[in-house]
Design a protein around this motif. Structure first.
Motif, mmCIF file in Angstrom:
data_model
loop_
_atom_site.group_PDB
_atom_site.id
_atom_site.type_symbol
_atom_site.label_atom_id
_atom_site.label_comp_id
_atom_site.label_asym_id
_atom_site.label_seq_id
_atom_site.Cartn_x
_atom_site.Cartn_y
_atom_site.Cartn_z
ATOM 1 N N ARG A 1 -9.008 1.117 -3.595
ATOM 2 C CA ARG A 1 -9.345 0.530 -4.894
ATOM 3 C C ARG A 1 -10.334 -0.635 -4.761
ATOM 4 N NH1 ARG A 1 -4.171 -1.389 -8.250
ATOM 5 N NH2 ARG A 1 -3.880 0.796 -8.741
ATOM 6 N N TYR A 2 -10.077 -1.516 -3.781
ATOM 7 C CA TYR A 2 -10.878 -2.746 -3.676
ATOM 8 C C TYR A 2 -11.784 -2.782 -2.441
ATOM 9 C CZ TYR A 2 -7.247 -4.408 -6.917
ATOM 10 O OH TYR A 2 -6.384 -4.546 -7.984
ATOM 11 N N GLY A 3 -11.464 -1.939 -1.461
ATOM 12 C CA GLY A 3 -12.249 -1.959 -0.232
ATOM 13 C C GLY A 3 -11.581 -2.751 0.873
ATOM 14 N N TYR A 4 -10.443 -3.342 0.575
ATOM 15 C CA TYR A 4 -9.702 -4.101 1.590
ATOM 16 C C TYR A 4 -8.225 -4.048 1.244
ATOM 17 C CZ TYR A 4 -10.873 -7.467 -2.107
ATOM 18 O OH TYR A 4 -11.083 -8.052 -3.326
ATOM 19 N N MET A 5 -7.388 -4.267 2.258
ATOM 20 C CA MET A 5 -5.945 -4.091 2.064
ATOM 21 C C MET A 5 -5.306 -5.376 1.554
ATOM 22 S SD MET A 5 -4.614 -1.396 4.896
ATOM 23 C CE MET A 5 -5.176 -2.144 6.392
ATOM 24 N N PHE B 1 8.078 -4.943 11.161
ATOM 25 C CA PHE B 1 8.134 -4.258 9.879
ATOM 26 C C PHE B 1 9.577 -4.234 9.400
ATOM 27 C CE2 PHE B 1 4.055 -1.891 10.907
ATOM 28 C CZ PHE B 1 3.335 -2.532 9.917
ATOM 29 N N ASN B 2 9.716 -4.377 8.105
ATOM 30 C CA ASN B 2 11.021 -4.256 7.469
ATOM 31 C C ASN B 2 11.653 -2.930 7.911
ATOM 32 O OD1 ASN B 2 13.077 -3.783 5.459
ATOM 33 N ND2 ASN B 2 12.036 -5.266 4.166
ATOM 34 N N ARG B 3 12.898 -2.987 8.366
ATOM 35 C CA ARG B 3 13.484 -1.762 8.916
ATOM 36 C C ARG B 3 13.902 -0.765 7.831
ATOM 37 N NH1 ARG B 3 19.001 -3.364 12.013
ATOM 38 N NH2 ARG B 3 17.441 -3.722 13.613
ATOM 39 N N ASP B 4 13.808 -1.198 6.561
ATOM 40 C CA ASP B 4 14.038 -0.260 5.456
ATOM 41 C C ASP B 4 12.733 0.514 5.229
ATOM 42 O OD1 ASP B 4 14.567 1.121 3.164
ATOM 43 O OD2 ASP B 4 15.023 -0.631 1.920
ATOM 44 N N LEU B 5 12.571 1.550 6.038
ATOM 45 C CA LEU B 5 11.290 2.266 6.021
ATOM 46 C C LEU B 5 11.034 2.982 4.701
ATOM 47 C CD1 LEU B 5 10.906 3.850 9.582
ATOM 48 C CD2 LEU B 5 10.034 1.693 8.716
ATOM 49 N N GLU B 6 12.041 3.703 4.224
ATOM 50 C CA GLU B 6 11.834 4.507 3.017
ATOM 51 C C GLU B 6 11.774 3.656 1.754
ATOM 52 O OE1 GLU B 6 11.066 7.672 3.198
ATOM 53 O OE2 GLU B 6 11.317 7.581 5.373
ATOM 54 N N GLY B 7 12.592 2.600 1.728
ATOM 55 C CA GLY B 7 12.681 1.780 0.507
ATOM 56 C C GLY B 7 11.625 0.697 0.428
ATOM 57 N N MET B 8 11.115 0.269 1.564
ATOM 58 C CA MET B 8 10.182 -0.862 1.573
ATOM 59 C C MET B 8 8.885 -0.569 2.332
ATOM 60 S SD MET B 8 11.454 -3.511 -0.152
ATOM 61 C CE MET B 8 10.590 -4.942 0.496
ATOM 62 N N THR B 9 9.016 -0.361 3.635
ATOM 63 C CA THR B 9 7.822 -0.410 4.487
ATOM 64 C C THR B 9 6.811 0.695 4.187
ATOM 65 O OG1 THR B 9 8.981 -1.605 6.184
ATOM 66 C CG2 THR B 9 7.062 -0.371 6.908
ATOM 67 N N LEU B 10 7.259 1.932 4.137
ATOM 68 C CA LEU B 10 6.287 3.009 3.911
ATOM 69 C C LEU B 10 5.663 2.940 2.520
ATOM 70 C CD1 LEU B 10 7.932 5.904 5.959
ATOM 71 C CD2 LEU B 10 5.867 4.605 6.523
ATOM 72 N N PRO B 11 6.467 2.667 1.452
ATOM 73 C CA PRO B 11 5.816 2.500 0.144
ATOM 74 C C PRO B 11 4.813 1.343 0.135
ATOM 75 C CG PRO B 11 8.193 2.743 -0.154
ATOM 76 C CD PRO B 11 7.937 2.663 1.327
ATOM 77 N N LEU B 12 5.137 0.239 0.833
ATOM 78 C CA LEU B 12 4.202 -0.889 0.874
ATOM 79 C C LEU B 12 2.933 -0.527 1.639
ATOM 80 C CD1 LEU B 12 6.686 -3.864 1.339
ATOM 81 C CD2 LEU B 12 5.012 -3.642 -0.513
ATOM 82 N N LEU B 13 3.093 0.205 2.736
ATOM 83 C CA LEU B 13 1.909 0.627 3.498
ATOM 84 C C LEU B 13 1.062 1.602 2.668
ATOM 85 C CD1 LEU B 13 3.511 1.009 7.041
ATOM 86 C CD2 LEU B 13 1.872 -0.730 6.341
ATOM 87 N N GLU B 14 1.731 2.460 1.913
ATOM 88 C CA GLU B 14 0.997 3.360 1.014
ATOM 89 C C GLU B 14 0.204 2.560 -0.008
ATOM 90 O OE1 GLU B 14 4.186 6.986 1.258
ATOM 91 O OE2 GLU B 14 3.762 6.147 -0.741
ATOM 92 N N SER B 15 0.837 1.503 -0.510
ATOM 93 C CA SER B 15 0.163 0.657 -1.501
ATOM 94 C C SER B 15 -1.019 -0.091 -0.885
ATOM 95 C CB SER B 15 1.153 -0.339 -2.114
ATOM 96 O OG SER B 15 2.068 0.339 -2.955
ATOM 97 N N LEU B 16 -0.883 -0.477 0.377
ATOM 98 C CA LEU B 16 -2.017 -1.115 1.054
ATOM 99 C C LEU B 16 -3.199 -0.147 1.136
ATOM 100 C CD1 LEU B 16 -0.394 -3.100 4.023
ATOM 101 C CD2 LEU B 16 -1.559 -4.058 2.034
ATOM 102 N N LEU B 17 -2.893 1.118 1.386
ATOM 103 C CA LEU B 17 -3.959 2.119 1.454
ATOM 104 C C LEU B 17 -4.562 2.364 0.073
ATOM 105 C CD1 LEU B 17 -2.265 4.553 4.002
ATOM 106 C CD2 LEU B 17 -4.231 3.057 4.429
ATOM 107 N N ILE B 18 -3.729 2.319 -0.956
ATOM 108 C CA ILE B 18 -4.243 2.441 -2.343
ATOM 109 C C ILE B 18 -5.199 1.280 -2.629
ATOM 110 C CG2 ILE B 18 -3.584 2.209 -4.795
ATOM 111 C CD1 ILE B 18 -0.981 3.769 -4.047
ATOM 112 N N ASN B 19 -4.782 0.073 -2.216
ATOM 113 C CA ASN B 19 -5.637 -1.094 -2.467
ATOM 114 C C ASN B 19 -6.925 -1.041 -1.652
ATOM 115 O OD1 ASN B 19 -4.087 -2.195 -4.429
ATOM 116 N ND2 ASN B 19 -3.049 -3.691 -3.126
ATOM 117 N N LYS B 20 -6.842 -0.492 -0.464
ATOM 118 C CA LYS B 20 -8.061 -0.359 0.342
ATOM 119 C C LYS B 20 -9.044 0.572 -0.373
ATOM 120 C CE LYS B 20 -9.965 0.193 4.814
ATOM 121 N NZ LYS B 20 -9.933 0.771 6.118
#
Lengths: 84, 111
Positions: free
Chosen positions: B42-46, B21-40
């Motif tokens: 929204r669409y049913g898959y990440m 995982f990108n070591r920029d947790l606050e700027g990259m990784t956690l927001p991206l993981l949050e977005s994956l959960l939003i997409n899950k």
């Protein structure tokens, strides 16, 4: 600062789009932004066609600064286009 | 599930495969993981947060995270298209950080 119109085609979930928004805000630039993924139906399709006119691959962010098209969060290019 | 929980769940699995995982947790990784959960939700898959999904799982199959383009992107640029997964060398700043171009063929985009 440039008075050229700035338009941002983005995705609400995209981190590069979010960073682009943050950067434009830091620059104090007024811009028109549309999160294409939040649109539905005909509105979404019409917006996709609009993005494709500037970026046939329809990737995000797509940024219009005047008549310059920048694809992806390319800070230097955005700054340069704003300064021109 | 929270982004932090998803991080802890995926990290050992992906690190064992050589993807970090990108070591920029606050700027990259956690927001991206949050977005994956939003997409899950929204669409049913990440589906990749940085790509426009069609909403049809079959058509979006190649961009479900980790996408089909992650491995070649990390091999060539040290980072995947969205920047969630990177190589160890990229995380350590040993290779230049560039804007990763879209590798997905346009004909795979169903919109």
């Amino acid at each position: 600062m440039s008075d050229k119109p700035v338009k941002l085609y983005a995705l609400s979930t995209c981190i590069h789009c979010r960073h682009t928004k943050d950067f434009l805000n830091e620059c104090g630039v007024a811009y028109d932004c549309v999160d294409v993924d939040t649109l539905q139906g005909e509105e979404r399709q019409a917006m996709i066609e609009e993005v494709k006119r500037f970026n046939p691959n329809c990737t995000f962010p797509t940024i219009l600064i005047g008549d310059k098209v920048i694809v992806g969060f390319r800070k230097d290019e955005i700054q340069e286009a704003l300064n021109q | 599930m929270t982004a932090a929980e998803l991080y802890e769940k995926l990290r050992p699995i992906q690190e064992a495969k050589g993807f970090y995982f990108n070591r920029d947790l606050e700027g990259m990784t956690l927001p991206l993981l949050e977005s994956l959960l939003i997409n899950k939700n929204r669409y049913g898959y990440m589906v990749c947060p940085c790509r426009l999904a069609s909403g049809d799982r079959e058509k979006d199959q190649d961009i479900i995270c980790p996408c089909a383009y992650r491995d070649p992107d990390v091999a060539e640029y040290g980072s995947c298209y969205c920047g969630l997964y990177v190589s160890q060398a990229w995380n350590e700043g040993k290779i230049p950080r560039v804007v990763v171009p879209e590798r997905r063929p346009p004909e795979k985009m169903f919109f």
